[in-house]
Write an enzyme that holds these catalytic residues in place. Structure first.
Site, PDB file in Angstrom:
ATOM      1  N   ASP B 133       0.767  -1.244   0.162  1.00  0.00           N
ATOM      2  CA  ASP B 133      -0.113   0.088  -0.128  1.00  0.00           C
ATOM      3  C   ASP B 133       0.869   1.333   0.186  1.00  0.00           C
ATOM      4  O   ASP B 133       1.700   1.287   0.868  1.00  0.00           O
ATOM      5  CB  ASP B 133      -1.035   0.047   1.229  1.00  0.00           C
ATOM      6  CG  ASP B 133      -2.018   1.105   0.866  1.00  0.00           C
ATOM      7  OD1 ASP B 133      -2.450   1.264   0.005  1.00  0.00           O
ATOM      8  OD2 ASP B 133      -2.688   1.054   2.049  1.00  0.00           O
ATOM      9  N   HIS B 140      -4.698  13.451   1.179  1.00  0.00           N
ATOM     10  CA  HIS B 140      -4.881  12.769   2.231  1.00  0.00           C
ATOM     11  C   HIS B 140      -3.471  12.743   3.302  1.00  0.00           C
ATOM     12  O   HIS B 140      -3.859  12.976   4.131  1.00  0.00           O
ATOM     13  CB  HIS B 140      -5.019  11.269   1.496  1.00  0.00           C
ATOM     14  CG  HIS B 140      -5.111  10.284   2.515  1.00  0.00           C
ATOM     15  ND1 HIS B 140      -5.969  10.037   3.378  1.00  0.00           N
ATOM     16  CD2 HIS B 140      -4.147   9.285   3.147  1.00  0.00           C
ATOM     17  CE1 HIS B 140      -5.749   9.071   4.378  1.00  0.00           C
ATOM     18  NE2 HIS B 140      -4.658   8.567   4.017  1.00  0.00           N
ATOM     19  N   ARG B 149       0.313  14.315  13.443  1.00  0.00           N
ATOM     20  CA  ARG B 149       1.650  15.299  13.712  1.00  0.00           C
ATOM     21  C   ARG B 149       1.385  16.754  13.173  1.00  0.00           C
ATOM     22  O   ARG B 149       1.631  17.200  12.215  1.00  0.00           O
ATOM     23  CB  ARG B 149       2.674  14.870  12.894  1.00  0.00           C
ATOM     24  CG  ARG B 149       3.235  13.514  13.208  1.00  0.00           C
ATOM     25  CD  ARG B 149       4.334  13.076  12.337  1.00  0.00           C
ATOM     26  NE  ARG B 149       3.919  13.057  10.839  1.00  0.00           N
ATOM     27  CZ  ARG B 149       2.912  12.042  10.247  1.00  0.00           C
ATOM     28  NH1 ARG B 149       2.881  11.058  10.917  1.00  0.00           N
ATOM     29  NH2 ARG B 149       2.850  12.164   8.884  1.00  0.00           N
ATOM     30  N   GLU B 205     -11.054   3.568   3.513  1.00  0.00           N
ATOM     31  CA  GLU B 205     -10.120   4.344   2.601  1.00  0.00           C
ATOM     32  C   GLU B 205     -10.374   4.182   1.046  1.00  0.00           C
ATOM     33  O   GLU B 205     -10.123   3.042   0.641  1.00  0.00           O
ATOM     34  CB  GLU B 205      -8.635   4.403   3.009  1.00  0.00           C
ATOM     35  CG  GLU B 205      -8.471   4.757   4.305  1.00  0.00           C
ATOM     36  CD  GLU B 205      -6.789   4.662   4.515  1.00  0.00           C
ATOM     37  OE1 GLU B 205      -5.924   4.147   4.016  1.00  0.00           O
ATOM     38  OE2 GLU B 205      -6.448   5.325   5.581  1.00  0.00           O
ATOM     39  N   GLU B 207      -9.352   3.910  -2.426  1.00  0.00           N
ATOM     40  CA  GLU B 207      -7.665   3.722  -3.141  1.00  0.00           C
ATOM     41  C   GLU B 207      -8.211   3.133  -4.467  1.00  0.00           C
ATOM     42  O   GLU B 207      -9.222   2.356  -4.899  1.00  0.00           O
ATOM     43  CB  GLU B 207      -7.036   2.787  -2.442  1.00  0.00           C
ATOM     44  CG  GLU B 207      -6.611   3.219  -0.927  1.00  0.00           C
ATOM     45  CD  GLU B 207      -5.629   2.684  -0.355  1.00  0.00           C
ATOM     46  OE1 GLU B 207      -4.694   1.880  -1.205  1.00  0.00           O
ATOM     47  OE2 GLU B 207      -5.383   2.706   0.913  1.00  0.00           O
ATOM     48  N   ASP B 239      -9.320   0.350   1.817  1.00  0.00           N
ATOM     49  CA  ASP B 239      -8.378  -0.143   2.903  1.00  0.00           C
ATOM     50  C   ASP B 239      -8.763   0.182   4.109  1.00  0.00           C
ATOM     51  O   ASP B 239      -8.568   1.219   4.744  1.00  0.00           O
ATOM     52  CB  ASP B 239      -7.137   0.698   2.430  1.00  0.00           C
ATOM     53  CG  ASP B 239      -6.006   0.242   3.466  1.00  0.00           C
ATOM     54  OD1 ASP B 239      -5.997  -0.782   4.177  1.00  0.00           O
ATOM     55  OD2 ASP B 239      -5.109   1.285   3.758  1.00  0.00           O
ATOM     56  N   TYR B 250       1.007   2.338  15.637  1.00  0.00           N
ATOM     57  CA  TYR B 250       1.597   2.556  14.479  1.00  0.00           C
ATOM     58  C   TYR B 250       3.394   3.066  14.488  1.00  0.00           C
ATOM     59  O   TYR B 250       4.096   3.028  13.496  1.00  0.00           O
ATOM     60  CB  TYR B 250       1.212   3.405  13.617  1.00  0.00           C
ATOM     61  CG  TYR B 250       1.313   4.814  13.613  1.00  0.00           C
ATOM     62  CD1 TYR B 250       0.921   5.765  14.653  1.00  0.00           C
ATOM     63  CD2 TYR B 250       2.072   5.505  12.643  1.00  0.00           C
ATOM     64  CE1 TYR B 250       1.362   7.093  14.823  1.00  0.00           C
ATOM     65  CE2 TYR B 250       2.379   6.820  12.531  1.00  0.00           C
ATOM     66  CZ  TYR B 250       2.191   7.353  13.460  1.00  0.00           C
ATOM     67  OH  TYR B 250       2.273   8.845  13.725  1.00  0.00           O
ATOM     68  N   LYS B 259      -5.261  -2.370   9.987  1.00  0.00           N
ATOM     69  CA  LYS B 259      -5.468  -2.280   8.465  1.00  0.00           C
ATOM     70  C   LYS B 259      -5.377  -3.631   8.052  1.00  0.00           C
ATOM     71  O   LYS B 259      -5.836  -3.884   7.003  1.00  0.00           O
ATOM     72  CB  LYS B 259      -4.593  -1.417   7.849  1.00  0.00           C
ATOM     73  CG  LYS B 259      -4.701  -0.067   8.039  1.00  0.00           C
ATOM     74  CD  LYS B 259      -3.793   0.830   7.292  1.00  0.00           C
ATOM     75  CE  LYS B 259      -4.023   2.390   7.392  1.00  0.00           C
ATOM     76  NZ  LYS B 259      -4.898   2.687   6.112  1.00  0.00           N
ATOM     77  N   THR B 366      -4.822   6.338   0.062  1.00  0.00           N
ATOM     78  CA  THR B 366      -6.239   7.103  -0.038  1.00  0.00           C
ATOM     79  C   THR B 366      -5.990   8.177  -0.903  1.00  0.00           C
ATOM     80  O   THR B 366      -5.018   8.979  -0.943  1.00  0.00           O
ATOM     81  CB  THR B 366      -6.574   7.686   1.311  1.00  0.00           C
ATOM     82  OG1 THR B 366      -6.539   6.473   2.005  1.00  0.00           O
ATOM     83  CG2 THR B 366      -8.027   8.254   1.407  1.00  0.00           C
TER      84      THR B 366
END
Lengths: 433, 433
Positions: B133, B140, B149, B205, B207, B239, B250, B259, B366
């Site tokens: 991916d 996105h 962040r 998502e 895609e 996704d 993560y 995911k 995405t």
């Protein structure tokens, strides 16, 4: 949990009529790992390592000498069906082989199915479905974390979540397949712009590999108490890494081209049954560490779910080879430096319903000991290349050079038991193309 | 590059004798995507979508009506061999099918191989090898980056490296397969300890999926100028993501259980040949953005390597279904909001020698438009759940609820051309077990 039962096939007094098997460091009669091999005059088939020989399982099956379920599974090449055998069928196979190879009266029947290992080619044993790499070597995670994030080596999730990520299945190769030094994007902190060039920071990573046997259906997690039943075997895994690619690419979605150019595995699948006598307690968590959530916690797993396994990394440079010098040992240490058991990895991986299947490979992540003589990568041993290793023949290494061969080995030992090994996971670095 | 050639099979004046095919939104005679289906009375086989019918390719092959290479490839189920066909063979198949379906005189021969699509089951078309991916939807990446962040939405590598990571192949399912709400570890900033519970932040998502056709050997990168030759087709990809798992797990190695519990793909493989008339220039990079390194840069790719594709996301809640209300559109926007072309993804993925193979799936990541009506996930549309959407029937959504159905659609359009579509990628959320 009878999956961990030690029985007559582990008897240290068992003798084996195959020349050289008695006292073999890796493959005495108490081991009996399976793999995919081609004899000099034939195509790929199932085999079992015994000393310096390979017993042709497919020939035994065709001769009507194996249990029916095993005979059917042996027909599928590569060996995903054999890996998916139920533990009871695997035990029946083990008992049959142990009998054949210890009973002198079966020798005439069985010996025609033996091949000298040196005359055979070894292949990747199964078609790898998905490959997942974890990060459970806590000393490695701390060492690496310190290099990438000095202020924050272990993140807050580390002691709650068995951290893992998906790796590349297509580039997994069996021991003996050389790897090409990869090219990729690199940009050092001092570089104005990135460049595409061969990695200057090629590294190895010492890992234990777990082959999934029985799978689970999508949407159905594997409970921790049943996780062991889904493990079909073990191998050694070298997760080759390009540290310069990694530093530049890994944020925010993790390692990608830094690790997917080649991964090496030892070709013999060491069964959970062979490792039964070497089950030990998982080391207790240090005071103050959180107790894992209940989906990861099982008392039996904590008391028997780790392995008494000594792991070793050796380096043979091109110059050593030319001079006839033996490889030098870079590190050694116990597999118990894993913060989570392999059963916890299976339970966590499937906790969201993710379906595992026979032939999936889980890597533990690099297993480092707390002290430098047990660091499982050059990144750690040389502090990111800043303190090159003296190899003893006048050579030094910050990272790997073309012609270097990395050899991983593992030995399981326990008091009063015959030690067994995994065989080698070996590969040599070829120059970039 | 004749791979993008528009020919007689794209002629808007072509007519088709199959009832309902003329003017069909997705599958007019100018499309001819292939897939794996089972008719009411038989097992899985290769087929081609035409209007509301499916043409049984395997039956045509058995009748000697298809080119030899195609006939051989059709024998393999799932359809990895068909996907691996050389572009010339794919063009020959397309020309043959276009002839059969437009020529009334062939009707008597071909019609027995037609099935009403509503009577057939559609399967995952190929055995997925590896799934990767990417993260090339720059709007996105900016939106999500801002949530995770705020100070640093796009990292310094984003405009140099097509950021990607490995996903889970085993849990990819065709449109129509419901997904079970996953359980997993969550720990909000205010929580003292993590908990294992069903996700409360289930998201989709939007895609584009790219099926790899011809592979490359390990150690041999695919040059950017040849990347198009390795693409076997396209699909839509949802996704599915559990945002609460993602936030906690993560770092530092990327998304994992957030995911890998289920990914949905549309079942029809839309060929590169079908999309030839819809090739457009890649939008120029904004002033000040760096020029990509030469291994990613090809003038022909920049001038013809993007697709004029409109993507749409629809939501049908359980209450809408009960009330007989149609689904509501959540967003729509062009695929050209990708910062990299799909050819650049292939070149980058293999730049380190990583081997791609027929049946590998690449997701673009995405694809969001710059404005809110084109955001490709609820995470963006609802600003992390803080601004729930009004659905127009009194319902609102922060994240997905049980019973919700997400439907992705795509249409390729160009002046003077017959539009073609991808068919639906649809799945409904089932309650956690």
């Amino acid at each position: 949990m009878n999956w961990w039962r030690t029985d007559a096939t582990h008897d240290p007094a068992l003798t084996c009529w195959v020349e050289g098997a008695q006292g073999h460091a890796d493959f005495p009669i108490q081991n009996l790992p399976f793999g995919l091999f081609s004899p000099a005059d034939g195509g790929p088939r199932a085999g079992v390592a015994i000393g310096e020989h390979i017993l042709d399982l497919t020939a035994l099956a065709e001769g009507g000498l194996l249990p029916a379920a095993v005979a059917v599974a042996c027909r599928e090449v590569p060996l995903n069906a054999l890996l998916a055998l139920a533990p009871a069928d695997r035990r029946a196979l083990r008992a049959a082989l142990s009998g054949f190879l210890s009973d002198e009266s079966r020798r005439a029947t069985v010996e025609p199915a033996l091949h000298a290992a040196g005359d055979c080619a070894l292949h990747l044993p199964v078609r790898v479905g998905d490959y997942t790499d974890f990060y459970v070597g806590i000393h490695h995670a701390t060492n690496i974390g310190r290099l990438f994030r000095p202020e924050n080596p272990l993140l807050p999730n580390y002691k709650h979540v068995p951290i893992g990520y998906h790796g590349r299945a297509s580039s997994i190769r069996p021991s003996g397949t050389p790897l090409v030094r990869p090219k990729g994007q690199v940009k050092g902190p001092a570089d104005e712009a990135p460049a595409y060039r061969p990695t200057a920071r090629l590294d190895y990573e010492l890992e234990l590999g777990v082959w999934i046997g029985a799978g689970n259906a999508l949407g159905t997690p594997v409970p921790i108490a049943e996780a062991a039943r889904h493990i079909g075997g073990f191998c050694l895994l070298n997760d080759w890494s390009a540290r310069d690619f990694q530093a530049w690419e890994y944020q925010p979605l993790g390692p990608f081209l830094a690790k997917n150019f080649h991964s090496s595995v030892s070709p013999w699948i060491v069964t959970p049954e062979a490792l039964a006598p070497f089950r030990i307690a998982q080391p207790p968590r240090p005071d103050g560490d959180p107790k894992p959530l209940s989906y990861l916690w099982d008392e039996a797993d904590q008391s028997h779910g780790a392995l008494a396994l000594e792991l070793v990394v050796l380096l043979e440079t091109g110059r050593m080879r030319q001079a006839g010098l033996p490889p030098v040992r870079l590190s050694h240490g116990p597999a118990s430096n894993m913060y989570w058991t392999v059963q916890q990895l299976v339970a966590h991986h499937s906790a969201n319903g993710c379906n595992l299947a026979a032939g999936d490979l889980l890597g533990t992540g690099t297993i480092s000991a707390p002290s430098r003589d047990g660091f499982g990568s050059l990144m750690e041993l040389t502090v990111g290349g800043k303190e090159p290793l003296e190899l003893g023949n006048g050579e030094t290494r910050g990272f790997l050079e073309d012609g270097d061969t990395i050899i991983l080995r593992a030995t399981a030992s326990a008091p009063g038991r015959v030690s067994i090994g995994f065989g080698e996971c070996r590969a040599t670095v070829l120059p970039a193309r």
